[in-house]
Design a protein around this motif. Sequence first.
Motif, short mmCIF file in Angstrom:
data_model
loop_
_atom_site.label_atom_id
_atom_site.label_comp_id
_atom_site.label_asym_id
_atom_site.label_seq_id
_atom_site.Cartn_x
_atom_site.Cartn_y
_atom_site.Cartn_z
N THR A 1 0.84 -1.20 0.00
CA THR A 1 0.00 0.00 0.00
C THR A 1 0.87 1.25 0.00
OG1 THR A 1 -1.77 -1.15 1.15
CG2 THR A 1 -1.80 1.26 1.26
N TYR A 2 1.92 1.24 0.81
CA TYR A 2 2.84 2.38 0.88
C TYR A 2 3.44 2.65 -0.51
CZ TYR A 2 7.18 4.90 1.50
OH TYR A 2 8.21 5.80 1.35
N HIS A 3 3.99 1.62 -1.14
CA HIS A 3 4.63 1.81 -2.44
C HIS A 3 3.64 2.25 -3.51
CE1 HIS A 3 8.67 0.74 -1.35
NE2 HIS A 3 8.23 -0.34 -0.74
N LYS A 4 2.43 1.71 -3.46
CA LYS A 4 1.40 2.10 -4.42
C LYS A 4 1.06 3.58 -4.26
CE LYS A 4 -3.48 1.45 -5.37
NZ LYS A 4 -4.70 0.84 -4.87
N CYS A 5 0.87 4.02 -3.02
CA CYS A 5 0.47 5.41 -2.78
C CYS A 5 1.58 6.40 -3.06
CB CYS A 5 -0.04 5.57 -1.35
SG CYS A 5 -1.65 4.84 -1.11
N ILE A 6 2.81 6.07 -2.68
CA ILE A 6 3.90 7.02 -2.94
C ILE A 6 4.17 7.11 -4.44
CG2 ILE A 6 5.95 5.56 -2.70
CD1 ILE A 6 6.89 8.05 -0.82
N LYS A 7 4.01 6.00 -5.13
CA LYS A 7 4.16 6.00 -6.59
C LYS A 7 3.07 6.87 -7.23
CE LYS A 7 4.09 2.95 -10.60
NZ LYS A 7 3.80 1.61 -11.07
N GLN A 8 1.84 6.76 -6.72
CA GLN A 8 0.75 7.57 -7.26
C GLN A 8 0.94 9.05 -6.96
OE1 GLN A 8 -2.60 5.48 -5.57
NE2 GLN A 8 -2.97 4.40 -7.50
N LEU A 9 1.43 9.40 -5.78
CA LEU A 9 1.71 10.80 -5.49
C LEU A 9 2.76 11.35 -6.46
CD1 LEU A 9 1.75 10.89 -1.58
CD2 LEU A 9 0.04 11.90 -3.10
N HIS A 10 3.70 10.50 -6.83
CA HIS A 10 4.70 10.88 -7.84
C HIS A 10 4.04 11.02 -9.22
CE1 HIS A 10 8.65 11.02 -9.78
NE2 HIS A 10 8.16 10.16 -10.67
N PHE B 1 0.91 11.62 -9.87
CA PHE B 1 -0.04 12.74 -9.85
C PHE B 1 0.69 14.08 -9.78
CE2 PHE B 1 -3.30 9.90 -7.42
CZ PHE B 1 -3.52 9.15 -8.56
N GLU B 2 2.01 14.05 -9.75
CA GLU B 2 2.88 15.22 -9.75
C GLU B 2 2.74 16.10 -8.51
OE1 GLU B 2 2.35 17.16 -13.53
OE2 GLU B 2 3.61 15.68 -14.53
N TYR B 3 2.61 15.46 -7.35
CA TYR B 3 2.68 16.19 -6.09
C TYR B 3 4.10 16.16 -5.52
CZ TYR B 3 -2.32 16.56 -6.14
OH TYR B 3 -3.60 16.86 -6.51
N ILE B 4 4.78 15.06 -5.76
CA ILE B 4 6.17 14.92 -5.32
C ILE B 4 6.99 14.34 -6.46
CG2 ILE B 4 5.60 14.58 -2.87
CD1 ILE B 4 6.06 11.54 -3.33
N ASN B 5 8.27 14.56 -6.39
CA ASN B 5 9.23 13.83 -7.22
C ASN B 5 9.94 12.89 -6.26
OD1 ASN B 5 8.72 15.06 -9.72
ND2 ASN B 5 9.95 16.82 -9.12
N TYR B 6 9.77 11.61 -6.48
CA TYR B 6 10.25 10.58 -5.57
C TYR B 6 11.37 9.80 -6.23
CZ TYR B 6 10.05 6.12 -3.03
OH TYR B 6 10.36 4.99 -2.32
N PHE B 7 12.51 9.75 -5.54
CA PHE B 7 13.66 9.02 -6.05
C PHE B 7 14.09 8.00 -5.01
CE2 PHE B 7 13.65 13.18 -8.01
CZ PHE B 7 13.68 12.84 -9.35
N PRO B 8 13.66 6.73 -5.17
CA PRO B 8 14.03 5.71 -4.19
C PRO B 8 15.53 5.45 -4.21
CG PRO B 8 12.87 4.72 -6.05
CD PRO B 8 12.86 6.20 -6.27
N SER B 9 16.10 5.20 -3.03
CA SER B 9 17.54 4.96 -2.96
C SER B 9 17.87 3.47 -2.83
CB SER B 9 18.16 5.70 -1.77
OG SER B 9 17.77 5.07 -0.56
N GLU C 1 -1.60 21.11 -10.32
CA GLU C 1 -2.82 21.45 -11.03
C GLU C 1 -3.89 20.44 -10.63
OE1 GLU C 1 -4.33 22.71 -15.45
OE2 GLU C 1 -2.42 21.73 -15.22
N GLY C 2 -4.82 20.90 -9.83
CA GLY C 2 -5.88 20.02 -9.34
C GLY C 2 -7.05 19.96 -10.31
#
Length: 110
Positions: free
Chosen positions: A62-71, A73-81, A97-98
């Motif tokens: 669930t965590y990975h699905k949601c953080i990927k979706q936030l990325h 949806f262009e709310y965050i730029n997420y770069f996993p290490s 842009e909502g």
Amino acid sequence: MAKNKILASLFRAICDDQRITTIHFGLFTAIALCWERNGFQYPFNISRRELMAICKICSTRTYHKCIKQLHEFEYINYFPSYHPVFGSTIYWHKNFEGKSKKLFIMDFNF
């Protein structure tokens, strides 16, 4: 731009988006809290374990699905290490842009 105005713009943008669920909102709030705890550094690093504990997500799927979706949806730029000590890097996405077509342009030159 003052940090409180940045946070207000971030939350206004996410509240207007019909794709966002309570899990997304909780994770987004946890990310904002980690940003505050890191002294509003930009970019900032996050820990999956810490975020999951803050927003009460029990499933890593669930965590990975949601953080990927936030990325996506262009709310965050997420770069996993993929490194257990350093954590992943987060940038706030500069344009929001909502569904209401309000455009929030962020100025991150503190």
